[in-house]
Design an enzyme around this catalytic site. Structure first.
Site, short mmCIF file in Angstrom:
data_model
loop_
_atom_site.label_atom_id
_atom_site.label_comp_id
_atom_site.label_asym_id
_atom_site.label_seq_id
_atom_site.Cartn_x
_atom_site.Cartn_y
_atom_site.Cartn_z
N SER A 138 37.79 32.03 33.64
CA SER A 138 38.64 32.63 32.60
C SER A 138 39.12 31.52 31.67
O SER A 138 39.25 30.36 32.09
CB SER A 138 39.87 33.28 33.25
N TYR A 151 47.27 32.66 38.74
CA TYR A 151 45.99 33.19 38.24
C TYR A 151 45.20 32.09 37.52
O TYR A 151 44.03 31.85 37.83
CB TYR A 151 46.22 34.39 37.30
P1 NDP Z 1 38.35 44.97 36.80
O1 NDP Z 1 39.68 45.18 37.43
O2 NDP Z 1 37.83 46.03 35.89
O3 NDP Z 1 37.26 44.67 37.93
C1 NDP Z 1 37.55 43.83 39.02
C2 NDP Z 1 36.51 44.00 40.09
O4 NDP Z 1 36.81 43.10 41.18
C3 NDP Z 1 36.47 45.41 40.68
O5 NDP Z 1 35.15 45.83 40.81
C4 NDP Z 1 37.11 45.24 42.05
O6 NDP Z 1 36.51 46.12 42.98
C5 NDP Z 1 36.73 43.80 42.40
N1 NDP Z 1 37.61 43.25 43.40
C6 NDP Z 1 38.92 42.92 43.29
N2 NDP Z 1 39.40 42.47 44.47
C7 NDP Z 1 38.36 42.52 45.36
C8 NDP Z 1 38.22 42.21 46.73
N3 NDP Z 1 39.25 41.74 47.47
N4 NDP Z 1 37.00 42.36 47.32
C9 NDP Z 1 35.97 42.82 46.60
N5 NDP Z 1 36.03 43.14 45.29
C10 NDP Z 1 37.23 43.01 44.68
O7 NDP Z 1 38.48 43.59 36.01
P2 NDP Z 1 37.40 42.71 35.19
O8 NDP Z 1 36.07 43.33 35.18
O9 NDP Z 1 38.04 42.36 33.91
O10 NDP Z 1 37.41 41.40 36.10
C11 NDP Z 1 36.25 40.81 36.64
C12 NDP Z 1 36.46 39.31 36.70
O11 NDP Z 1 36.64 38.83 35.38
C13 NDP Z 1 37.69 38.87 37.50
O12 NDP Z 1 37.34 37.72 38.24
C14 NDP Z 1 38.70 38.51 36.40
O13 NDP Z 1 39.62 37.54 36.82
C15 NDP Z 1 37.78 37.97 35.34
N6 NDP Z 1 38.28 37.94 33.97
C16 NDP Z 1 38.73 39.07 33.35
C17 NDP Z 1 39.15 39.02 32.04
C18 NDP Z 1 39.70 40.19 31.31
O14 NDP Z 1 40.44 40.00 30.33
N7 NDP Z 1 39.36 41.40 31.67
C19 NDP Z 1 39.05 37.77 31.28
C20 NDP Z 1 38.59 36.65 32.04
C21 NDP Z 1 38.19 36.75 33.32
P3 NDP Z 1 37.29 46.99 44.09
O15 NDP Z 1 38.68 47.20 43.60
O16 NDP Z 1 36.47 48.24 44.22
O17 NDP Z 1 37.20 46.13 45.31
C1 8X3 Z 2 42.04 36.97 31.77
C2 8X3 Z 2 41.99 36.57 30.36
O1 8X3 Z 2 43.40 35.98 28.34
O2 8X3 Z 2 44.39 37.48 30.01
O3 8X3 Z 2 41.34 36.08 32.58
O4 8X3 Z 2 44.09 35.15 30.53
S1 8X3 Z 2 43.55 36.29 29.77
#
Ligand code: NDP
Ligand code: 8X3
Length: 251
Positions: A138, A151
């Site tokens: 991120s 985070y």
């Molecule tokens: P979502 O919440 O839409 O998706 C998160 C996914 O992670 C879900 O499929 C969830 O599945 C899975 N997950 C969470 N905890 C667990 C666990 N303990 N075991 C297995 N699976 C898990 O968020 P995003 O798609 O946005 O996030 C995906 C990644 O991208 C994350 O690592 C996040 O930190 C990162 N990110 C997101 C950004 C954003 O602004 N959206 C920006 C930068 C990075 P389930 O709940 O079914 O287990």
């Molecule tokens: C999540 C992106 O901009 O909320 O990883 O930190 S931001």
């Protein structure tokens, strides 16, 4: 056909990446905790490509190791691991948050990611040239902001772990990339605010955030580069997101 294993495929980037790889004919190992969503995705994609779903909490090292050990032969030679499962919690200032939320982020974003990586490494090394580990970091791993506390620190770990892995994987052909997205409209903010849909809507309103498909396209691009190219880090922001000036505490 090449094989991708994607963690957190039930939502957001992971689900969009599953669709992107499927569109190119890749076989898929899709994981997450919500089995009904995994099944829905298998229904959607399973007619065109091979899909194995694994209901798995990445924090459970034993379950992860067992699932990877018992992969069916036809899906054993994994080409690409997308370490995507992760979450942010507790957007409040550090001094106001529950310790349990810090532990959940560390257990998921750090421990979970290393659990999956450790289990998959022998298979990726056996695949050799063309294999890759794509970690979803991120911008929060590089740029501090209020409420980022643990985070951001977990995502800094993801970045440095990837670089260190690269050193040890020299000569194996396995590539490692940290894809570091900025603000993207997924269920991320709903999770971060523990279900506050209004807060999530407010964050994305009136601007143009990244969409899950934008990051899925970057993941697929990195995974399909020629074998001799390793993108170390790819930071991707919406055009309408930039940095802030330093803030100063004044009398
Ligand atoms: P979502 O919440 O839409 O998706 C998160 C996914 O992670 C879900 O499929 C969830 O599945 C899975 N997950 C969470 N905890 C667990 C666990 N303990 N075991 C297995 N699976 C898990 O968020 P995003 O798609 O946005 O996030 C995906 C990644 O991208 C994350 O690592 C996040 O930190 C990162 N990110 C997101 C950004 C954003 O602004 N959206 C920006 C930068 C990075 P389930 O709940 O079914 O287990
Ligand atoms: C999540 C992106 O901009 O909320 O990883 O930190 S931001």
């Amino acid at each position: 056909m090449p094989i991708a294993m994607i963690t957190g495929a039930t939502s957001g980037f992971g689900r969009a990446a599953a669709r992107r790889f499927a569109a190119a004919g890749w076989s898929l190992i899709l994981t997450g905790r919500r089995s009904e969503r995994l099944e829905a995705l298998k229904q959607e994609l399973g007619d065109s490509v091979e899909v194995l779903t694994l209901t798995l909490d990445v924090r459970d090292a034993e379950a992860v190791a067992r699932a990877v050990e018992t992969l069916p032969d036809e899906l054993g030679q994994v080409t690409c691991l997308v370490n995507n499962a992760g979450l942010a919690l507790a957007p409040q200032p550090a001094q106001e948050v529950d310790l349990a939320d810090w532990h959940t982020m560390i257990d998921t974003n750090i421990t979970g990611l290393v659990n999956v990586t450790h289990a998959l490494l022998p298979r990726l090394i056996a695949t050799g040239a063309g294999a890759s580990i794509i970690n979803i970091g991120s911008v929060a791993g590089s740029w501090p902001y209020p409420g980022g506390h643990v985070y951001g620190a977990t995502k800094a770990f993801v970045e440095q772990f990837g670089y260190n892995l690269r050193c040890d994987l020299k000569g194996t052909g396995v590539r490692v990339t940290d894809i570091a997205p900025g603000m993207a409209e997924t269920e991320f903010t709903l999770v971060r605010t523990k279900g506050d849909q209004a807060a999530s809507d407010a964050l994305y309103r009136g601007t143009t955030p990244l969409q899950a498909e934008d990051i899925a396209e970057q993941i697929f691009h990195v995974a399909t580069l020629p074998d001799h190219i390793n993108i170390n880090r790819l930071e991707v922001m919406p055009t309408r997101q930039t940095w802030s000036p330093f803030t100063i505490d004044r009398d």
